[in-house]
Design a protein around this motif. Structure first.
Motif, PDB file in Angstrom:
ATOM      1  N   ARG A  78     -18.736  39.150  62.547  1.00  0.00           N
ATOM      2  CA  ARG A  78     -20.048  38.509  62.409  1.00  0.00           C
ATOM      3  C   ARG A  78     -19.997  37.439  61.322  1.00  0.00           C
ATOM      4  N   TYR A  79     -19.272  37.710  60.264  1.00  0.00           N
ATOM      5  CA  TYR A  79     -19.127  36.756  59.156  1.00  0.00           C
ATOM      6  C   TYR A  79     -18.490  35.464  59.666  1.00  0.00           C
ATOM      7  N   ARG A  80     -17.424  35.599  60.430  1.00  0.00           N
ATOM      8  CA  ARG A  80     -16.731  34.421  60.969  1.00  0.00           C
ATOM      9  C   ARG A  80     -17.640  33.639  61.918  1.00  0.00           C
ATOM     10  N   VAL A  81     -18.376  34.351  62.780  1.00  0.00           N
ATOM     11  CA  VAL A  81     -19.283  33.691  63.719  1.00  0.00           C
ATOM     12  C   VAL A  81     -20.384  32.955  62.953  1.00  0.00           C
ATOM     13  N   ALA A  82     -20.913  33.598  61.898  1.00  0.00           N
ATOM     14  CA  ALA A  82     -21.996  33.000  61.120  1.00  0.00           C
ATOM     15  C   ALA A  82     -21.569  31.698  60.464  1.00  0.00           C
TER      16      ALA A  82
END
Length: 154
Positions: A78-82
């Motif tokens: 999720r961090y990478r997508v954000a």
């Protein structure tokens, strides 16, 4: 007679300049309206994506479980997508092989710092801010590129 001819020529030139200016102003307004609409659409899509990311944070943190004191595989994804990194479902991040680093309940509670959920919310907001800036810059570049292109006059 010569003076009358020069006056006619000056009036014709002035009229041609007025026509060209009006045409250019209309062209700029049309390009500006189009780019503004594209930017608004992009910003709306980014807002929706940020809201979707915020909704998925609770799941990611819960799915990572208590084995992580920071971000686990789902949280890191999720961090990478954000932050706008490309994702490939075939190469989804997974738990490391072997034993986890430890159980979060056994770790000393941090005196200060951000937990996984707060960190992911921050990444979502920061990523949306960065992507909004990128969209604005692209719109500005497109506007000025359109202005520099030579126009064919009918």
């Amino acid at each position: 007679m010569c003076e009358a001819r020069q006056r006619q020529q000056a009036q014709a030139t002035q009229q041609a300049l007025k026509t060209a200016l009006t045409r250019q102003q209309n062209s700029c307004k049309g390009a500006n309206d189009q780019l503004s609409a594209q930017l608004e659409t992009t910003q709306h899509a980014l807002t929706l994506k940020t809201q979707q990311l915020h909704r998925s944070i609770v799941y990611a943190v819960a799915h990572d479980g208590a084995a992580y004191t920071g971000l686990g595989p789902d949280g890191l994804q999720r961090y990478r997508v954000a932050l706008g990194y490309p994702t490939d479902d075939n190469t989804a991040l997974s738990a490391p092989a072997g034993q986890p680093a430890g159980v979060a309940a056994h770790a000393a509670a941090p005196v200060k710092g951000l937990g996984p959920e707060a960190l992911l919310h921050h990444a979502s907001d920061y990523g949306a801010w960065c992507l909004t800036l990128r969209a604005q810059l692209q719109a500005i570049n497109a506007f000025y590129s359109a202005q520099e292109r030579p126009r064919d006059e009918p």
